[in-house]
Structures are given as C-alpha cells and as structure tokens.
Design a protein around this motif. Structure first.
Motif, PDB file in Angstrom:
ATOM      1  N   ARG A   1       4.448   5.609  -2.844  1.00 25.38           N
ATOM      2  CA  ARG A   1       4.160   5.391  -4.264  1.00 25.38           C
ATOM      3  C   ARG A   1       5.309   5.792  -5.197  1.00 25.38           C
ATOM      4  O   ARG A   1       5.569   5.110  -6.191  1.00 25.38           O
ATOM      5  CB  ARG A   1       2.869   6.111  -4.654  1.00 25.38           C
TER       6      ARG A   1
ATOM      7  N   LEU B   1      -3.545   1.985   3.296  1.00 26.96           N
ATOM      8  CA  LEU B   1      -3.818   2.822   2.124  1.00 26.96           C
ATOM      9  C   LEU B   1      -3.112   4.174   2.251  1.00 26.96           C
ATOM     10  O   LEU B   1      -2.590   4.708   1.258  1.00 26.96           O
ATOM     11  CB  LEU B   1      -5.324   3.030   1.973  1.00 26.96           C
ATOM     12  N   ASP B   2      -3.080   4.722   3.447  1.00 26.43           N
ATOM     13  CA  ASP B   2      -2.374   5.980   3.672  1.00 26.43           C
ATOM     14  C   ASP B   2      -0.873   5.795   3.459  1.00 26.43           C
ATOM     15  O   ASP B   2      -0.201   6.659   2.870  1.00 26.43           O
ATOM     16  CB  ASP B   2      -2.666   6.480   5.084  1.00 26.43           C
TER      17      ASP B   2
ATOM     18  N   PRO C   1     -11.220  -0.259  -4.689  1.00 24.92           N
ATOM     19  CA  PRO C   1     -11.042   0.951  -5.502  1.00 24.92           C
ATOM     20  C   PRO C   1      -9.582   1.232  -5.846  1.00 24.92           C
ATOM     21  O   PRO C   1      -9.267   1.649  -6.960  1.00 24.92           O
ATOM     22  CB  PRO C   1     -11.628   2.057  -4.613  1.00 24.92           C
ATOM     23  N   GLU C   2      -8.655   0.999  -4.906  1.00 26.33           N
ATOM     24  CA  GLU C   2      -7.235   1.234  -5.163  1.00 26.33           C
ATOM     25  C   GLU C   2      -6.702   0.257  -6.208  1.00 26.33           C
ATOM     26  O   GLU C   2      -5.809   0.582  -6.989  1.00 26.33           O
ATOM     27  CB  GLU C   2      -6.437   1.092  -3.858  1.00 26.33           C
ATOM     28  N   LEU C   3      -7.268  -0.943  -6.240  1.00 25.11           N
ATOM     29  CA  LEU C   3      -6.830  -1.969  -7.175  1.00 25.11           C
ATOM     30  C   LEU C   3      -7.533  -1.861  -8.525  1.00 25.11           C
ATOM     31  O   LEU C   3      -7.300  -2.678  -9.420  1.00 25.11           O
ATOM     32  CB  LEU C   3      -7.086  -3.357  -6.580  1.00 25.11           C
TER      33      LEU C   3
ATOM     34  N   LEU D   1      -1.711  -5.519   0.765  1.00 24.58           N
ATOM     35  CA  LEU D   1      -2.031  -4.499  -0.224  1.00 24.58           C
ATOM     36  C   LEU D   1      -0.968  -4.461  -1.320  1.00 24.58           C
ATOM     37  O   LEU D   1      -1.301  -4.428  -2.520  1.00 24.58           O
ATOM     38  CB  LEU D   1      -2.151  -3.138   0.455  1.00 24.58           C
TER      39      LEU D   1
ATOM     40  N   ARG E   1      -6.995   0.692   6.545  1.00 25.40           N
ATOM     41  CA  ARG E   1      -7.076   2.120   6.206  1.00 25.40           C
ATOM     42  C   ARG E   1      -5.717   2.790   6.340  1.00 25.40           C
ATOM     43  O   ARG E   1      -5.331   3.629   5.514  1.00 25.40           O
ATOM     44  CB  ARG E   1      -8.108   2.797   7.108  1.00 25.40           C
TER      45      ARG E   1
ATOM     46  N   LEU F   1      -1.153  -5.510  -5.380  1.00 26.82           N
ATOM     47  CA  LEU F   1      -0.726  -4.591  -6.436  1.00 26.82           C
ATOM     48  C   LEU F   1       0.349  -5.201  -7.340  1.00 26.82           C
ATOM     49  O   LEU F   1       0.780  -4.562  -8.300  1.00 26.82           O
ATOM     50  CB  LEU F   1      -0.199  -3.290  -5.823  1.00 26.82           C
TER      51      LEU F   1
ATOM     52  N   LEU G   1       0.554   3.567   1.556  1.00 33.03           N
ATOM     53  CA  LEU G   1       0.790   3.367   0.132  1.00 33.03           C
ATOM     54  C   LEU G   1       1.007   4.704  -0.564  1.00 33.03           C
ATOM     55  O   LEU G   1       1.898   4.833  -1.425  1.00 33.03           O
ATOM     56  CB  LEU G   1      -0.395   2.623  -0.494  1.00 33.03           C
ATOM     57  N   ALA G   2       0.208   5.701  -0.208  1.00 33.13           N
ATOM     58  CA  ALA G   2       0.353   7.015  -0.831  1.00 33.13           C
ATOM     59  C   ALA G   2       1.729   7.613  -0.532  1.00 33.13           C
ATOM     60  O   ALA G   2       2.308   8.302  -1.377  1.00 33.13           O
ATOM     61  CB  ALA G   2      -0.748   7.946  -0.323  1.00 33.13           C
TER      62      ALA G   2
ATOM     63  N   TYR H   1      -9.778  -2.533  -0.327  1.00 33.01           N
ATOM     64  CA  TYR H   1      -8.739  -2.189  -1.301  1.00 33.01           C
ATOM     65  C   TYR H   1      -9.250  -2.159  -2.740  1.00 33.01           C
ATOM     66  O   TYR H   1      -8.517  -1.755  -3.645  1.00 33.01           O
ATOM     67  CB  TYR H   1      -7.591  -3.201  -1.221  1.00 33.01           C
TER      68      TYR H   1
END
Length: 417
Positions: free
Chosen positions: A93, A86-87, A322-324, A115, A83, A119, A89-90, A320
């Motif tokens: 980006r 994912l934070d 949904p992000e992918l 992650l 989790r 990607l 990554l934002a 991951y």
C-alpha cells in the motif's frame, strides 16, 4: 540422479558467487522423490542440483496440474488466492499512491492483478502457465502476457511498481531475473519480492524442499543477490510464522559499492537450521498443531464462503467489496416456510419427548441411557430435516449454518424437561 556425484561439489555453479563447493541439505522432495538440495559453502545460497525438470515445459503446461490438480483455478483456489491478494495489498500500500503503473510477474490466476485493477491501477501480468494465464485474461479482463519474463518484457519498458510473489525461487537464473527487473523500474520505483524462507521451521521437515523450487533463500542470500544485480534494500520482513520472506527493493545508486559475493557464516547458519529441523523437534513444537488448526478452520471457512455455481469474478467481487468501499449485501431473510418448519420441529420435539420419554420408554422398562440415546438420534434427524429443507430452498451455506444453529437447542430439551 548420478550416484557417483560428489557430495562436496555441485554440477550447477552457485547463482550468487559462482562457487561449486557445497554441502547436501536434503536428498528427498516433499513428494518423497529423489531431489538433491545443496547449499553453497561460500555464501549459503541453496538450490536443486541437478535440475529436477526442464523448467520451460514444466511451468508452461505441467506445474499447475502437478500442484493444484487442475489446469485452471477451481473456486476454492480462487478464494484462497483472493485472501492472499488482500494480504499482499496491505504490504504494498505505501507504494500505490498516485496510481502507479504496476507489473505483476507470475500473475497466476489473476486474483491479485484483478484486485489492483478494481482499485483503479494500470496493471500488467506476465504468466508462463497457459491454463491459469488464459483464465485470468478471460475471466477478469486483465492484460496478461503469456510466457516468460525475459520473452514478454519489452526492451526499455518501465514500471513504478513491480511485484514478484513466490516466483523467484522457480527461476533458473534468479540473479538475471533481478537484474532484468531492476532495469524495468522507473526512478523511485520499487520491486517487491517474496520467497519461501529456507530457515523456516513452521512446515514439516519433509516439506522443506520440492521440485518446483529450484532455489531457496534466506534474508542474507536474497539481499546480497539483489545488491549484486542493481538493487538496494528498502525493507525486509518475515511472516508471523517465519515461512515467507518479503523484501522491498529500489534501483541502486550508481555510486553504491558492489558487495562481496561471499557471506561469512551464512552456510553454517542455513545448514544448522535445516539439520536441526528434525521430525521429532517439529512434533514437539507448536507448529504442527497450529497448522492443523489453521487448515481445519480454513476448510470450514471455505465451505461456508463458497457458493454453488458462483464464478471466479463474482466470488472475488464479493470478497473484495469491503476493501473497495462497496456495501456488503445484507444477509437474505430466511423464507417463511423455513421458519414455520423450524417451529413445527420444536413442537414435534416437545411432543416426542413427552410421549416417548414419559410414557412409551418408561412403560417398556428402557434404561435412562438407552432412552436418551434414541431421543438424541430422533432430534438429530429433526435437525437434519430442517437443514435439508433449507438446502431445497437453495440457501447459501452461511444461511444453512444459521438454520442449524437455531435448530441445535433441540438437543438441550432432555436437560431441561
């Protein structure tokens, strides 16, 4: 600790300005052990003085066991780190366009590196901890170099993007670390540094300093240290609770002037914030209640999300997805037998209510309170039985909550009958 140590002087010179004139911010770690934390009077940088451990052996073998209770990540650790990945990554980006070559310093259990690999980025991790580093390489097929940055970064090797999340504060020489990373950036590259903020007041005052963090920064001291070691500041931001400081850096222009090592007023600022962050002030703020609520919500969320027997890779693939851009698997249908048992439980509840409340209890002179108490206990037993049946069908925890949610209206029968 040396009892004769002068509280106005440090054993270790300031990593930013080289000074020895300090004030003492704290004498205890969050574990309650003796830990002397000082702040430089010239620039405000804070550090543990003397060192609480021998860094190389501590981070190679002991650190994860001391702070996670495990030599390799447990499922809950993987979920939490996933989790956080994912934070993160934002945050990076904007610098991921064009499939850059990425270096993640202090890659831990590999969740963030995995992650980025999923990607499509080429990523290398450097991790000193044997247990976590080997786990990341073997579980996710990552390029993880076991060891310390200075030993594992090849001469002349360069990257488009380097991340160092909550690692700089653990290093014995953060200035040298930043200088080494500045030299490993390609022209136009970026270095993302995130550290705990020494000015944070979201945590308990007793948790502000601990043995694993050799240095503590605020935006002024981190920025000055970066600029004095070949970097320029592109962006600085704090997390919503003020606990984390994130700085995006780029290679400095050769014409950029070297900033002064002293920072006027920064020592007074840091010392003032730390001194004002008392247990009473903290208790009267909203922070402890927010943190307690967040931890409770996190514990429930983890209980729901974790699946028995699921390994780290499967867990992260699901997290991951949904992000992918991967389709989220549809929730499995509950077995017919479960629905049939639930319907039977409803019928049984109606029968019990009719027989027990209207006949037996009334005939034996029970009070309404006693009757209701026994009835609710019986219904809770029915609900527990339905959930136990669902567990026997090896349903995921999320599905167990669905079953429990459908069974819960049984408790309302006394109010409507």
């Amino acid at each position: 600790m040396n009892a004769a140590l002068d509280d106005t002087q440090s054993l270790i010179p300031c990593n930013l300005c080289g000074g020895h004139a300090v004030s003492v911010l704290s004498r205890r770690s969050r574990s309650g052990a003796a830990l002397r934390t000082v702040a430089c009077k010239a620039c405000g940088l804070a550090w543990s003085d003397p060192r609480p451990h021998e860094a190389r052996s501590f981070y190679t073998d002991d650190y994860r066991v001391a702070y996670k209770g495990s030599f390799t990540p447990r499922p809950k650790h993987v979920l939490r780190a996933g989790r956080v990945a994912l934070d993160r990554l934002a945050k990076i980006r904007p610098w991921l366009a064009g499939r850059p070559r990425v270096l993640d310093v202090g890659s831990g259990g590999g969740e963030f590196a995995y992650l980025l690999q999923r990607l499509g980025h080429v990523i290398t991790g450097i991790e000193p901890n044997n247990g976590y580093g080997r786990y990341a390489a073997e579980t996710y097929g990552l390029d993880i170099r076991l060891g310390f940055l200075a030993d594992r970064l090849a001469p002349g090797e360069q990257f488009d993007l380097i991340t160092i999340w909550h690692v700089l504060e653990h290093t014995e020489d953060p200035g040298a670390t930043l200088r080494l990373l500045a030299g490993a950036l390609r022209p136009g590259g970026r270095l993302v540094v995130e550290v705990p903020n020494v000015e944070a007041i979201c945590q308990s005052p007793r948790s502000s300093f601990h043995e694993a963090h050799l240095y503590s920064f605020n935006a002024a001291s981190l920025g000055c240290l970066a600029r004095r070691n070949g970097l320029s500041i592109c962006d600085t931001r704090l997390s919503a609770d003020g606990g984390n400081l994130t700085m995006v850096l780029a290679p400095a222009d050769a014409a950029d002037p070297m900033p002064a090592a002293t920072i006027e007023g920064n020592h007074a600022r840091v010392a003032g914030v730390v001194a004002g962050h008392t247990p009473l002030a903290h208790a009267l703020s909203s922070h402890p209640w927010r943190r307690a609520g967040s931890r409770l919500a996190g514990a429930v969320s983890e209980w729901v999300e974790l699946r028995p027997g699921e390994n780290g890779r499967a867990l992260l693939d699901r997290l991951y997805g949904p992000e992918l851009g991967e389709a989220v698997p549809a929730r499995p249908a509950l077995p017919v037998a479960t629905w049939a048992s639930l319907a039977a439980a409803y019928l049984a509840a109606v029968f019990v209510e009719e027989w027990f409340v209207d006949h037996w209890a009334a005939a034996n002179g029970w009070s309404s309170g006693a009757t209701l108490g026994v009835y609710l206990a019986l219904q809770m037993a029915v609900i527990a039985g339905v959930i136990a049946l669902a567990r026997s069908r090896r349903l995921a925890r999320r599905e167990l909550l669905r079953v429990g949610g459908w069974a819960a209206p049984l408790l309302a029968i006394p109010a409507v009958c």
